[in-house]
Scaffold this motif. Structure first.
Motif, mmCIF file in Angstrom:
data_model
loop_
_atom_site.group_PDB
_atom_site.id
_atom_site.type_symbol
_atom_site.label_atom_id
_atom_site.label_comp_id
_atom_site.label_asym_id
_atom_site.label_seq_id
_atom_site.Cartn_x
_atom_site.Cartn_y
_atom_site.Cartn_z
ATOM 1 N N ASN A 33 0.846 -1.192 0.000
ATOM 2 C CA ASN A 33 0.000 0.000 0.000
ATOM 3 C C ASN A 33 0.885 1.247 0.000
ATOM 4 O O ASN A 33 1.732 1.414 0.870
ATOM 5 C CB ASN A 33 -0.909 -0.017 1.226
ATOM 6 N N ARG A 34 0.686 2.134 -0.957
ATOM 7 C CA ARG A 34 1.592 3.272 -1.135
ATOM 8 C C ARG A 34 1.643 4.176 0.099
ATOM 9 O O ARG A 34 2.721 4.541 0.577
ATOM 10 C CB ARG A 34 1.187 4.102 -2.355
ATOM 11 N N SER A 35 0.487 4.554 0.626
ATOM 12 C CA SER A 35 0.478 5.480 1.764
ATOM 13 C C SER A 35 1.065 4.823 3.007
ATOM 14 O O SER A 35 1.829 5.450 3.751
ATOM 15 C CB SER A 35 -0.941 5.974 2.043
ATOM 16 N N TYR A 36 0.727 3.534 3.247
ATOM 17 C CA TYR A 36 1.286 2.826 4.401
ATOM 18 C C TYR A 36 2.801 2.677 4.260
ATOM 19 O O TYR A 36 3.552 2.869 5.216
ATOM 20 C CB TYR A 36 0.660 1.437 4.549
ATOM 21 N N ARG A 37 3.215 2.290 3.045
ATOM 22 C CA ARG A 37 4.654 2.087 2.802
ATOM 23 C C ARG A 37 5.430 3.386 3.004
ATOM 24 O O ARG A 37 6.482 3.402 3.637
ATOM 25 C CB ARG A 37 4.858 1.552 1.392
ATOM 26 N N THR A 38 4.889 4.469 2.488
ATOM 27 C CA THR A 38 5.549 5.769 2.646
ATOM 28 C C THR A 38 5.601 6.176 4.107
ATOM 29 O O THR A 38 6.636 6.637 4.596
ATOM 30 C CB THR A 38 4.803 6.846 1.836
ATOM 31 N N GLY A 39 4.474 5.992 4.822
ATOM 32 C CA GLY A 39 4.447 6.340 6.242
ATOM 33 C C GLY A 39 5.431 5.533 7.050
ATOM 34 O O GLY A 39 6.144 6.062 7.908
ATOM 35 N N LEU A 40 5.492 4.221 6.769
ATOM 36 C CA LEU A 40 6.428 3.353 7.488
ATOM 37 C C LEU A 40 7.870 3.763 7.214
ATOM 38 O O LEU A 40 8.695 3.819 8.140
ATOM 39 C CB LEU A 40 6.198 1.897 7.073
ATOM 40 N N LEU A 41 8.186 4.070 5.959
ATOM 41 C CA LEU A 41 9.546 4.480 5.603
ATOM 42 C C LEU A 41 9.921 5.787 6.305
ATOM 43 O O LEU A 41 11.030 5.914 6.850
ATOM 44 C CB LEU A 41 9.660 4.641 4.083
ATOM 45 N N LEU A 42 8.997 6.755 6.314
ATOM 46 C CA LEU A 42 9.277 8.031 6.980
ATOM 47 C C LEU A 42 9.540 7.836 8.466
ATOM 48 O O LEU A 42 10.471 8.415 9.034
ATOM 49 C CB LEU A 42 8.094 9.000 6.783
ATOM 50 N N VAL A 43 8.703 7.001 9.093
ATOM 51 C CA VAL A 43 8.852 6.762 10.529
ATOM 52 C C VAL A 43 10.171 6.067 10.831
ATOM 53 O O VAL A 43 10.877 6.422 11.784
ATOM 54 C CB VAL A 43 7.657 5.939 11.055
ATOM 55 N N VAL A 44 10.529 5.067 10.028
ATOM 56 C CA VAL A 44 11.792 4.352 10.245
ATOM 57 C C VAL A 44 12.982 5.304 10.108
ATOM 58 O O VAL A 44 13.937 5.255 10.897
ATOM 59 C CB VAL A 44 11.920 3.171 9.251
ATOM 60 N N ILE A 45 12.927 6.187 9.119
ATOM 61 C CA ILE A 45 14.024 7.147 8.929
ATOM 62 C C ILE A 45 14.178 8.060 10.145
ATOM 63 O O ILE A 45 15.278 8.254 10.670
ATOM 64 C CB ILE A 45 13.793 7.982 7.650
ATOM 65 N N ILE A 46 13.064 8.614 10.615
ATOM 66 C CA ILE A 46 13.119 9.543 11.752
ATOM 67 C C ILE A 46 13.516 8.816 13.032
ATOM 68 O O ILE A 46 14.303 9.331 13.839
ATOM 69 C CB ILE A 46 11.769 10.264 11.916
ATOM 70 N N ILE A 47 13.000 7.598 13.226
ATOM 71 C CA ILE A 47 13.365 6.826 14.414
ATOM 72 C C ILE A 47 14.852 6.485 14.395
ATOM 73 O O ILE A 47 15.522 6.494 15.435
ATOM 74 C CB ILE A 47 12.512 5.533 14.497
ATOM 75 N N THR A 48 15.387 6.193 13.212
ATOM 76 C CA THR A 48 16.821 5.906 13.107
ATOM 77 C C THR A 48 17.647 7.096 13.553
ATOM 78 O O THR A 48 18.594 6.966 14.336
ATOM 79 C CB THR A 48 17.190 5.532 11.663
ATOM 80 N N VAL A 49 17.293 8.280 13.059
ATOM 81 C CA VAL A 49 18.012 9.502 13.441
ATOM 82 C C VAL A 49 17.868 9.754 14.935
ATOM 83 O O VAL A 49 18.838 10.077 15.628
ATOM 84 C CB VAL A 49 17.502 10.707 12.634
ATOM 85 N N GLN A 50 16.635 9.575 15.451
ATOM 86 C CA GLN A 50 16.413 9.795 16.880
ATOM 87 C C GLN A 50 17.239 8.846 17.736
ATOM 88 O O GLN A 50 17.835 9.227 18.736
ATOM 89 C CB GLN A 50 14.928 9.614 17.201
ATOM 90 N N ALA A 51 17.298 7.572 17.305
ATOM 91 C CA ALA A 51 17.950 6.542 18.121
ATOM 92 C C ALA A 51 19.467 6.658 18.130
ATOM 93 O O ALA A 51 20.118 6.155 19.053
ATOM 94 C CB ALA A 51 17.540 5.151 17.635
ATOM 95 N N ILE A 52 20.047 7.310 17.105
ATOM 96 C CA ILE A 52 21.514 7.422 17.060
ATOM 97 C C ILE A 52 21.971 8.873 17.172
ATOM 98 O O ILE A 52 23.090 9.207 16.791
ATOM 99 C CB ILE A 52 22.088 6.795 15.767
#
Length: 455
Positions: free
Chosen positions: A247-266
């Motif tokens: 699903n395009r919107s779900y996939r995009t949302g998941l990718l955005l969240v993973v990117i931001i969480i990665t930056v936050q976590a490191i």
């Protein structure tokens, strides 16, 4: 009953987020108790070795990875409230074991019982609180969970500095029991009640939370919207992770969240919290042990209050961008001070203290809570728990990697260059937030999905 109110939502959110308070107590317990357990008068009957303390300390994050999928299953199969209640019971059992014995194996088991619900706290609590909250206060209520965590850290540091080992355990056990009893009376999420077909109970619960009559047009409208969403998703095949990615919107949302969480976590702040004494010492700061240990959670609490008061006023994106930028400037300044100190330069003794406080405050005010607020608002309730479970498991793992690499990085390139590296990560966070993160303030899930589908 015609005008409605919000105080019941605040009370229910506070009761649910007591599990985060207990997690904060667990997270901070090792710091003041390490000295006691490794002393000649240790309640274990002998001083615990450094390796034994390492196992006691590390059991929580390791068990947290297990806890995330467990509570995803419980939340989706038995209910959000049931999941939160199971968390609270496991936390209570942890304190009971610690009170009953100081055997090292039992202490590790107790920490595992604390770590499993810790993994679920950051996944399930935002989901539950979001689903019992109305739109205009949901940001404040969801972001309050980090305030509760920071209060727990402050309380255990303060109690550990001035009270005995068993006195502390009796106090925190009493608080944990009170949390379990309160959660028994808490309502189930209206979204989950709709999901399992209990429409009247969902309307009654929503009316109770809002202070409105069951037949009020606002209640009927929201329940009907949940029912339409539920019918739509039940007409689809079972939503697996693969289906979410298609699903395009779900996939995009998941990718955005993973990117931001990665930056936050490191971004460096988790390592700074854990190794605060070393960072203070390397910066030339000399504080009493009590003041040094209490200063970090106090500043984190102030940051959490800032987050709660600003999140619905200025928006999630603005707060996240601003705090990433402040941390970037703070870490560049700290790296410069450490470089000057390494080269024999001088600077005012108060300057490193101010810089570290500003960095910690900014993390608590925006970088720590905002990704979880955004996550809780971005996905439909049918997939919210599943997506957040995957992301939170990933966040635990990345945080572990940061902590694991912090010591070797200091040995290899020095603390000053490590601060510059963390500053670069936060600068990346500024640009990523500006460019790709949608503003979710006041928007419905449908509106957010339409924005994501266009990215």
């Amino acid at each position: 009953m015609g005008k409605g109110h919000t105080y019941v939502q605040w009370i229910v959110a506070f009761v649910a987020e007591m599990t985060l308070l207990t997690y904060g107590l667990q997270a901070g317990w090792v710091s003041p108790m390490k000295v006691i357990l490794q002393s000649e008068s240790s309640p274990a009957g002998r001083p615990l070795t450094e390796m034994e303390m390492t196992w006691v300390a590390s059991a929580v994050p390791l068990a947290g990875v297990i806890g995330v999928p467990l509570f995803v299953y419980i939340a989706d199969s038995y209910g959000r409230k049931v999941g939160v209640l199971v968390m609270a019971i496991m936390q209570m059992c942890c304190w009971i074991i610690k009170l009953s014995t100081t055997n090292i194996i039992c202490l590790i088991i107790a920490r595992i019982l604390a770590g499993i619900p810790a993994g679920g706290c950051f996944q399930l609590i935002p989901v539950y609180v979001k689903e019992i909250s109305q739109d205009n206060i949901r940001g404040m209520l969801v972001s309050m969970f980090l305030l509760m965590q920071n209060l727990g850290i402050l309380m255990i540091y303060a109690m550990g500095s001035y009270l005995g080992y068993y006195t502390v355990l009796w106090i925190v056990l009493t608080m944990s029991v009170a949390s379990v009893l309160a959660l028994i009376k808490a309502p189930e999420s209206p979204s989950f009640l709709v999901k399992i077909g209990k429409y009247e109970e969902a309307a009654a619960t929503m009316a109770f939370l809002r202070g409105l009559d069951m037949n009020h047009k606002e209640i009927l409208g929201e329940v009907n919207l949940l029912k339409e969403d539920d019918r739509h998703f039940k007409s689809l095949p079972d939503i697996t992770l693969l289906a979410i990615l298609k699903n395009r919107s779900y996939r995009t949302g998941l990718l955005l969240v993973v990117i931001i969480i990665t930056v936050q976590a490191i971004n460096g702040n988790y390592a700074m919290f854990t190794y605060a004494s070393s960072v203070f010492s390397e910066s030339g700061v000399t504080l009493s042990p009590e003041l040094q240990s209490l200063s970090i959670p106090i500043v984190m609490i102030l940051g959490s209050f800032t987050s709660m008061s600003c999140v619905d006023k200025f928006g999630r994106k603005v707060l996240l961008t601003l705090t990433f930028a402040i941390i970037t400037a703070a870490l560049i300044s700290l790296g410069t001070i450490l470089t000057m100190r390494h080269q024999g330069g001088s600077f005012p003794n108060w300057l490193p203290v101010v810089i570290i406080i500003v960095s910690v405050w900014s993390h608590a005010a925006g970088v720590a809570p905002m990704p979880y607020v955004i996550m809780s608002e971005m996905f439909n309730f049918q997939i919210r728990a599943k997506v957040l479970g995957c992301v939170v498991s990933y966040a635990w793992f990345v945080s572990f990697l940061q902590l694991f690499a912090f010591g070797p990085a200091i040995s290899l390139i020095g603390l000053h260059n490590t601060m510059y590296c963390f500053a670069a990560v936060n600068l990346v966070g500024v640009f990523l937030t500006l460019l790709i993160v949608p503003e979710t303030k006041g928007k419905s899930v449908e509106e957010i999905e339409k924005m994501l589908a266009k990215k």
